[in-house]
Design a protein around this motif. Structure first.
Motif, PDB file in Angstrom:
ATOM      1  N   SER A 138       0.867  -1.183   0.000  1.00  0.00           N
ATOM      2  CA  SER A 138       0.000   0.000   0.000  1.00  0.00           C
ATOM      3  C   SER A 138       0.903   1.231   0.000  1.00  0.00           C
ATOM      4  O   SER A 138       2.090   1.127   0.350  1.00  0.00           O
ATOM      5  CB  SER A 138      -0.854   0.000   1.277  1.00  0.00           C
ATOM      6  OG  SER A 138      -1.436   1.268   1.504  1.00  0.00           O
ATOM      7  N   VAL A 139       0.349   2.380  -0.346  1.00  0.00           N
ATOM      8  CA  VAL A 139       1.125   3.605  -0.128  1.00  0.00           C
ATOM      9  C   VAL A 139       1.452   3.751   1.355  1.00  0.00           C
ATOM     10  O   VAL A 139       2.461   4.366   1.719  1.00  0.00           O
ATOM     11  CB  VAL A 139       0.386   4.877  -0.629  1.00  0.00           C
ATOM     12  CG1 VAL A 139       0.423   4.971  -2.137  1.00  0.00           C
ATOM     13  CG2 VAL A 139      -1.037   4.957  -0.096  1.00  0.00           C
ATOM     14  N   ALA A 140       0.623   3.127   2.208  1.00  0.00           N
ATOM     15  CA  ALA A 140       0.921   3.125   3.648  1.00  0.00           C
ATOM     16  C   ALA A 140       2.148   2.271   3.964  1.00  0.00           C
ATOM     17  O   ALA A 140       2.635   2.279   5.094  1.00  0.00           O
ATOM     18  CB  ALA A 140      -0.286   2.624   4.440  1.00  0.00           C
ATOM     19  N   GLY A 141       2.643   1.526   2.975  1.00  0.00           N
ATOM     20  CA  GLY A 141       3.887   0.777   3.145  1.00  0.00           C
ATOM     21  C   GLY A 141       5.105   1.620   2.787  1.00  0.00           C
ATOM     22  O   GLY A 141       6.245   1.197   2.984  1.00  0.00           O
ATOM     23  N   LEU A 142       4.857   2.821   2.256  1.00  0.00           N
ATOM     24  CA  LEU A 142       5.949   3.696   1.820  1.00  0.00           C
ATOM     25  C   LEU A 142       6.100   4.918   2.718  1.00  0.00           C
ATOM     26  O   LEU A 142       7.210   5.393   2.949  1.00  0.00           O
ATOM     27  CB  LEU A 142       5.692   4.151   0.373  1.00  0.00           C
ATOM     28  CG  LEU A 142       5.674   3.020  -0.673  1.00  0.00           C
ATOM     29  CD1 LEU A 142       5.065   3.490  -1.982  1.00  0.00           C
ATOM     30  CD2 LEU A 142       7.088   2.501  -0.900  1.00  0.00           C
ATOM     31  N   LYS A 154       2.135  -2.888   6.242  1.00  0.00           N
ATOM     32  CA  LYS A 154       2.388  -2.726   4.803  1.00  0.00           C
ATOM     33  C   LYS A 154       3.860  -2.377   4.532  1.00  0.00           C
ATOM     34  O   LYS A 154       4.388  -2.719   3.481  1.00  0.00           O
ATOM     35  CB  LYS A 154       1.438  -1.677   4.216  1.00  0.00           C
ATOM     36  CG  LYS A 154      -0.040  -2.125   4.210  1.00  0.00           C
ATOM     37  CD  LYS A 154      -0.250  -3.394   3.396  1.00  0.00           C
ATOM     38  CE  LYS A 154      -1.717  -3.745   3.232  1.00  0.00           C
ATOM     39  NZ  LYS A 154      -1.919  -4.991   2.466  1.00  0.00           N
ATOM     40  N   HIS A 155       4.524  -1.694   5.495  1.00  0.00           N
ATOM     41  CA  HIS A 155       5.983  -1.527   5.386  1.00  0.00           C
ATOM     42  C   HIS A 155       6.660  -2.905   5.455  1.00  0.00           C
ATOM     43  O   HIS A 155       7.624  -3.182   4.727  1.00  0.00           O
ATOM     44  CB  HIS A 155       6.528  -0.657   6.521  1.00  0.00           C
ATOM     45  CG  HIS A 155       6.501   0.822   6.254  1.00  0.00           C
ATOM     46  ND1 HIS A 155       5.336   1.558   6.194  1.00  0.00           N
ATOM     47  CD2 HIS A 155       7.498   1.714   6.044  1.00  0.00           C
ATOM     48  CE1 HIS A 155       5.630   2.829   5.960  1.00  0.00           C
ATOM     49  NE2 HIS A 155       6.939   2.952   5.857  1.00  0.00           N
ATOM     50  N   LEU A 239       0.994   2.511  -7.364  1.00  0.00           N
ATOM     51  CA  LEU A 239      -0.090   2.981  -8.238  1.00  0.00           C
ATOM     52  C   LEU A 239      -0.942   3.919  -7.400  1.00  0.00           C
ATOM     53  O   LEU A 239      -1.913   3.501  -6.769  1.00  0.00           O
ATOM     54  CB  LEU A 239      -0.905   1.801  -8.742  1.00  0.00           C
ATOM     55  CG  LEU A 239      -0.230   1.120  -9.918  1.00  0.00           C
ATOM     56  CD1 LEU A 239      -0.324  -0.363  -9.806  1.00  0.00           C
ATOM     57  CD2 LEU A 239      -0.822   1.626 -11.209  1.00  0.00           C
ATOM     58  N   ASP A 240      -0.524   5.175  -7.347  1.00  0.00           N
ATOM     59  CA  ASP A 240      -1.097   6.078  -6.347  1.00  0.00           C
ATOM     60  C   ASP A 240      -1.423   7.456  -6.901  1.00  0.00           C
ATOM     61  O   ASP A 240      -1.579   8.411  -6.132  1.00  0.00           O
ATOM     62  CB  ASP A 240      -0.113   6.216  -5.169  1.00  0.00           C
ATOM     63  CG  ASP A 240       1.201   6.875  -5.589  1.00  0.00           C
ATOM     64  OD1 ASP A 240       1.432   7.036  -6.799  1.00  0.00           O
ATOM     65  OD2 ASP A 240       1.985   7.241  -4.696  1.00  0.00           O
TER      66      ASP A 240
END
Ligand SMILES: NC(=O)c1ccc[n+]([C@@H]2O[C@H](COP(=O)([O-])OP(=O)(O)OC[C@H]3O[C@@H](n4cnc5c(N)ncnc54)[C@H](O)[C@@H]3O)[C@@H](O)[C@H]2O)c1
Length: 267
Positions: A138-142, A154-155, A239-240
Motif C-alpha cells: 500500500s502507499v501506507a507501506g511507503l 504494509k511496510h 499505483l497512487d
C-alpha cells in the motif's frame, strides 16, 4: 497468444475488491486460477464464472495457505504465480489505545499471511526453477498514510518482498509488490463511506487528480506476472496517482527560472 496463457495463479482475498478484479484480469489474459478467501460463497461464484477453482482459506492460518498452494500443484502440477492479497484495515485509533490483541490480529492478517504465501510458494517454485510471487502492499507501506498497525504491516510487506526477492533470485523466482493508493472496495467503503466520497477525496488529494480503480491494480499484477517483467525483482510499484512521489505543489515550479552557482550566488 494471451500474455498469461496457462499460468497457474493463486490469489488470496479473491472474493472482492482488488483480488476479484485481479482474478478477472488474469482469466481474461489466459491464466488458470486457484482462488482463496474466507468469504466462501462469493469466492466460489467468482471461480465458477472464471472457470477456475476456489478453496476456503483463512490467510492467518499457515495450514490453509499451504493447502491453497498444494491445491494448485494437485490440480495443475505447478504454480507460476502466487498473489498474496487478502487484507483488512485492522486496528484503528490512537497509539495508546490500540490493544495488544488488535495489533497482533492486524499483523496476522497483513504480515503473517504474506510470509506464509511466500514460504509455501517458494517451497513449490524452487524445484520448478521459476515463478513469480506478488503481494499487495500500500502507499501506507511507503509513508505514514494509514492506521498505525496497517502502516507498519504494509511496510513489513515491502521489507519481506525485498528480502525474499534477494534470496530467490538465484532460483529464477521473481518477488515484487504493488503499493496502491486508495481504491474503492469493501475495505475503503468502511473508511470513506462509499466510492463517490472517495472520488472527491482522491480528486482533491492525488496529484493526478484522479481516483484509482481496482482494474489498474489488476493490470499491474498482470504486468508483473508476465514475461514482460522477466528481469524485474525486489521492486514495489506504487499505483497512487502521484501521491507519494509528487507531493510538492505544482506552483512551486512555476516561479521565474533562475539558478544558484557553486558559491551560492543567484544567476
Ligand atoms: N482498497 C484500497 O484502497 C487498498 C489500497 C492499498 C492496499 N490495499 C490492499 O489490498 C488488499 C485487498 O483489499 P481490498 O481493498 O480489495 O478490500 P476488500 O475488503 O474488498 O477485499 C479483501 C478480501 O480479503 C478477504 N480476507 C480478509 N481477511 C481474510 C483472511 N483472514 N483470510 C482470507 N481472506 C481474507 C476478504 O474476504 C476480501 O475478499 C488488502 O491487502 C488491502 O490492504 C487496498
Amino acid at each position: 497468444m494471451k500474455r498469461l496463457e496457462g499460468k497457474v495463479t493463486v490469489i488470496t482475498g479473491a472474493s472482492s475488491g482488488l483480488g476479484a478484479a485481479t482474478a478477472r484480469r488474469f482469466a481474461a489474459e489466459g491464466a488458470v486460477l486457484v482462488l482463496g478467501d474466507i468469504r466462501e460463497d462469493a469466492g466460489a461464484a467468482l471461480a465458477e464464472e472464471l472457470g477456475g477453482c476456489f478453496l476456503p482459506c483463512d490467510v492467518t492460518r499457515e495450514a490453509d495457505v499451504a493447502a491453497l498452494v498444494d491445491g494448485a500443484i494437485k490440480d495443475h502440477g505447478r504454480l507460476d504465480c502466487m498473489i498474496n492479497n487478502a487484507g483488512q484495515l485492522g486496528a484503528l485509533g490512537r497509539v495508546e489505545d490500540i490493544s495488544a490483541k488488535a495489533w497482533r490480529d492486524t499483523m496476522a492478517i497483513l504480515v503473517d499471511s504474506v510470509f506464509y504465501g511466500m514460504k509455501h510458494a517458494a517451497r513449490v517454485m524452487r524445484p520448478q526453477g521459476e515463478g513469480v510471487i506478488l503481494s499487495t502492499s500500500s502507499v501506507a507501506g511507503l509513508v505514514a498514510l494509514g492506521p498505525h498497525a496497517y502502516t507498519a504491516a504494509k511496510h513489513a510487506v515491502i521489507g519481506l518482498t525485498r528480502s525474499v526477492a534477494a534470496e530467490l533470485a538465484a532460483d529464477g523466482i521473481r518477488v515484487n509488490a504493488v503499493a496502491p493508493g486508495s481504491v474503492p472496495s469493501n475495505m475503503t467503503d468502511f473508511a470513506y463511506g462509499d466510492a463517490a466520497a472517495m472520488r472527491k477525496v482522491a480528486e482533491a488529494r492525488n496529484p493526478l487528480r484522479r481516483m484509482i480503480g481496482p482494474e489498474e491494480i489488476a493490470g499491474a499484477f498482470a504486468y508483473l506476472a508476465s514475461d514482460e517483467t522477466f528481469n524485474l525483482t525486489g521492486q514495489v510499484i506504487a499505483l497512487d496517482a502521484g501521491l507519494v512521489e509528487c507531493r510538492l505543489d505544482a506552483s512551486y515550479y512555476a516561479r521565474e527560472p533562475s539558478y544558484f552557482d557553486a558559491y551560492g550566488n543567484r544567476g
